[in-house]
Design an enzyme around this catalytic site. Structure first.
Site, mmCIF file in Angstrom:
data_model
loop_
_atom_site.group_PDB
_atom_site.id
_atom_site.type_symbol
_atom_site.label_atom_id
_atom_site.label_comp_id
_atom_site.label_asym_id
_atom_site.label_seq_id
_atom_site.Cartn_x
_atom_site.Cartn_y
_atom_site.Cartn_z
ATOM 1 N N LYS A 1 4.053 15.012 0.256
ATOM 2 C CA LYS A 1 2.727 15.587 0.543
ATOM 3 C C LYS A 1 2.210 15.016 1.858
ATOM 4 O O LYS A 1 2.600 13.917 2.249
ATOM 5 C CB LYS A 1 1.731 15.211 -0.553
ATOM 6 C CG LYS A 1 2.011 15.847 -1.882
ATOM 7 C CD LYS A 1 0.777 15.647 -2.729
ATOM 8 C CE LYS A 1 1.043 15.876 -4.192
ATOM 9 N NZ LYS A 1 -0.038 15.347 -4.993
ATOM 10 N N GLU B 1 -3.843 -5.723 8.463
ATOM 11 C CA GLU B 1 -4.805 -4.976 9.282
ATOM 12 C C GLU B 1 -6.196 -5.611 9.263
ATOM 13 O O GLU B 1 -7.158 -5.004 9.716
ATOM 14 C CB GLU B 1 -4.881 -3.509 8.824
ATOM 15 C CG GLU B 1 -3.639 -2.730 9.222
ATOM 16 C CD GLU B 1 -3.714 -1.258 8.913
ATOM 17 O OE1 GLU B 1 -3.057 -0.472 9.615
ATOM 18 O OE2 GLU B 1 -4.416 -0.882 7.946
ATOM 19 N N GLY C 1 16.912 3.433 0.981
ATOM 20 C CA GLY C 1 16.558 2.676 -0.217
ATOM 21 C C GLY C 1 15.756 1.431 0.123
ATOM 22 O O GLY C 1 15.088 1.361 1.168
ATOM 23 N N ALA D 1 2.089 6.387 4.918
ATOM 24 C CA ALA D 1 1.689 5.690 3.668
ATOM 25 C C ALA D 1 2.811 5.576 2.643
ATOM 26 O O ALA D 1 2.564 5.120 1.518
ATOM 27 C CB ALA D 1 0.461 6.330 3.021
ATOM 28 N N ALA D 2 4.036 5.924 3.005
ATOM 29 C CA ALA D 2 5.136 5.778 2.040
ATOM 30 C C ALA D 2 5.334 4.303 1.683
ATOM 31 O O ALA D 2 5.570 3.959 0.518
ATOM 32 C CB ALA D 2 6.420 6.368 2.606
ATOM 33 N N GLY D 3 5.207 3.428 2.677
ATOM 34 C CA GLY D 3 5.345 1.991 2.413
ATOM 35 C C GLY D 3 4.219 1.493 1.518
ATOM 36 O O GLY D 3 4.431 0.635 0.648
ATOM 37 N N ASP D 4 3.019 2.023 1.714
ATOM 38 C CA ASP D 4 1.883 1.624 0.866
ATOM 39 C C ASP D 4 2.102 2.106 -0.566
ATOM 40 O O ASP D 4 1.819 1.380 -1.529
ATOM 41 C CB ASP D 4 0.576 2.220 1.406
ATOM 42 C CG ASP D 4 0.301 1.768 2.830
ATOM 43 O OD1 ASP D 4 0.656 0.613 3.158
ATOM 44 O OD2 ASP D 4 -0.248 2.561 3.622
ATOM 45 N N ASN E 1 -9.300 2.578 6.500
ATOM 46 C CA ASN E 1 -9.417 3.369 7.748
ATOM 47 C C ASN E 1 -9.636 4.838 7.457
ATOM 48 O O ASN E 1 -9.202 5.331 6.418
ATOM 49 C CB ASN E 1 -8.096 3.331 8.544
ATOM 50 C CG ASN E 1 -7.757 1.961 9.075
ATOM 51 O OD1 ASN E 1 -8.638 1.160 9.344
ATOM 52 N ND2 ASN E 1 -6.474 1.697 9.221
ATOM 53 N N LYS F 1 -3.989 0.672 5.331
ATOM 54 C CA LYS F 1 -2.913 0.174 4.464
ATOM 55 C C LYS F 1 -3.457 -0.431 3.164
ATOM 56 O O LYS F 1 -2.898 -0.221 2.085
ATOM 57 C CB LYS F 1 -2.043 -0.837 5.221
ATOM 58 C CG LYS F 1 -1.295 -0.175 6.370
ATOM 59 C CD LYS F 1 -0.362 -1.097 7.079
ATOM 60 C CE LYS F 1 0.126 -0.498 8.392
ATOM 61 N NZ LYS F 1 0.807 0.813 8.260
ATOM 62 N N GLY F 2 -4.570 -1.179 3.266
ATOM 63 C CA GLY F 2 -5.134 -1.782 2.064
ATOM 64 C C GLY F 2 -5.654 -0.716 1.113
ATOM 65 O O GLY F 2 -5.297 -0.693 -0.079
ATOM 66 N N SER G 1 5.302 10.135 -2.334
ATOM 67 C CA SER G 1 4.241 10.242 -1.317
ATOM 68 C C SER G 1 4.713 11.002 -0.074
ATOM 69 O O SER G 1 3.903 11.560 0.657
ATOM 70 C CB SER G 1 3.735 8.857 -0.918
ATOM 71 O OG SER G 1 4.634 8.258 -0.015
HETATM 72 O O1 RIB Z 1 0.390 2.844 6.237
HETATM 73 C C1 RIB Z 1 -0.295 3.986 6.672
HETATM 74 C C2 RIB Z 1 -1.646 3.616 7.199
HETATM 75 O O2 RIB Z 1 -1.483 2.867 8.380
HETATM 76 C C3 RIB Z 1 -2.501 4.776 7.588
HETATM 77 O O3 RIB Z 1 -3.259 5.290 6.523
HETATM 78 C C4 RIB Z 1 -3.342 4.231 8.720
HETATM 79 O O4 RIB Z 1 -4.684 4.096 8.413
HETATM 80 C C5 RIB Z 1 -2.706 2.900 9.082
HETATM 81 O O5 RIB Z 1 -3.452 1.866 8.615
#
Ligand code: RIB
Length: 308
Positions: free
Chosen positions: A287, A141, A227, A251-254, A12, A41-42, A284
């Site tokens: 920033k 997604e 945690g 994007a912390a989870g990613d 995205n 997410k990917g 992450s």
């Molecule tokens: O996990 C964060 C992401 O969720 C963002 O980058 C956004 O594109 C959504 O997909």
């Protein structure tokens, strides 16, 4: 043996507004700033993995627009192999409209665009590149039926399947659980999957048990500053969060999943992989933005050295 990492999922462009607080229904709000940042997410998980040194390939779709070109470039500049990313000229690229407030909380609205067109032809690309030593990273997604088929292909080959059930699913098929080696919801997603709220440690523990009973092997519940909880077939433990000055949790989870996957790809055991996930996720948040917040290996190693 080093395992290769394959990410099959969304790409995205994030349209990000910084705002004093997240708007209430009907509220018009003046924001501070606006930027566009590569996300999805990917793609975030792919960029995070490649920057940490994982051999990473992305499979997915961007639209035939300027956003698509920018998104491909961001993947390539980060070291992700993109030969199997299709430019789908029939549709626009996926976008996410994101608001981040003064407390670093966010709201995200995703318009799938090309991600919604991912289909069986993309699965063929996956099949041609997966081996039993691959790690496959999945999220939700792209169409969930395709996610399930991807997990089935990987499971059959003997690859490690890591599924991030995000965004929180409303239609998660029970047949998907037994195909998953590591399921990585956050508390909201876990609650959605198990059907009860997750408000304390015992809820977390109970949710992990329910998800294991449904058939997923290892459950990792990401709890942000609390945690991350891990339940495998043999052990259950909490990996504490690293203490950092968080300014943006997008994007912390990613980033967590990228750290987890790279650790496993290098042969580390689950406890250490959880620490890598926690470190990558924490870094992450220091920033702004999605892919712009993901760090390279030397920054990561330095951080882990300083905060053992
Ligand atoms: O996990 C964060 C992401 O969720 C963002 O980058 C956004 O594109 C959504 O997909």
């Amino acid at each position: 043996m080093t395992r290769s990492i394959i990410v099959f999922g969304s790409i995205n462009l994030d349209l990000v507004a910084r705002v004093p607080h997240l708007p209430k229904p009907g509220e018009t709000l003046s924001g501070y700033s606006f930027v566009t940042v590569p996300g999805g997410k990917g793609a975030n998980q792919a960029v995070g993995s490649a920057k940490l040194g994982g051999s990473t390939r992305m499979i997915g779709r961007v639209g035939g627009d300027a956003f698509g070109e920018e998104l491909l470039k961001s993947l390539q500049d980060s070291g992700v192999q993109t030969a199997l990313v299709m430019v789908d000229r029939s549709i626009s690229s996926g976008v996410a409209m994101i608001a981040v407030d003064d407390r670093s909380e966010n709201h995200i609205i995703v318009i799938p665009g090309a991600n919604g067109n991912v289909d069986e032809s993309d699965l063929e690309k996956l099949q041609s590149t997966l081996t039993n030593s691959s790690i496959l990273l999945l999220q939700l997604e792209i169409p969930i039926a395709i996610v399930e088929l991807a997990a089935a292909i990987a499971h059959q080959i003997g690859a490690i399947v890591i599924l991030d059930p995000a965004p929180a699913p409303t239609n998660f098929p029970n047949s998907l659980y037994p195909l998953i080696d590591i399921l990585t919801p956050n508390a909201i997603e876990a609650a959605q999957l198990v059907g009860f709220p997750i408000e304390n440690e015992s809820d977390v523990d109970r949710a992990a048990t329910v998800l294991q009973q449904k058939g997923a092997k290892t459950i990792v519940i990401k709890l942000g500053s609390q945690g991350a909880f891990c339940a495998t077939e043999r052990e259950r433990f909490l990996t504490p969060a690293f203490s950092v000055n968080a300014i943006d949790t997008v994007a912390a989870g990613d980033a967590f999943n990228a750290g987890l996957a790279v650790a496993l790809s290098e042969g580390l055991q689950i406890r250490e992989a959880m620490t890598w996930g926690a470190a990558s996720g924490a870094l992450s948040t220091t920033k702004s933005g999605a892919q712009t917040s993901l760090v390279d290996r030397s920054t990561f190693d330095q951080f882990l050295k300083q905060k053992p």
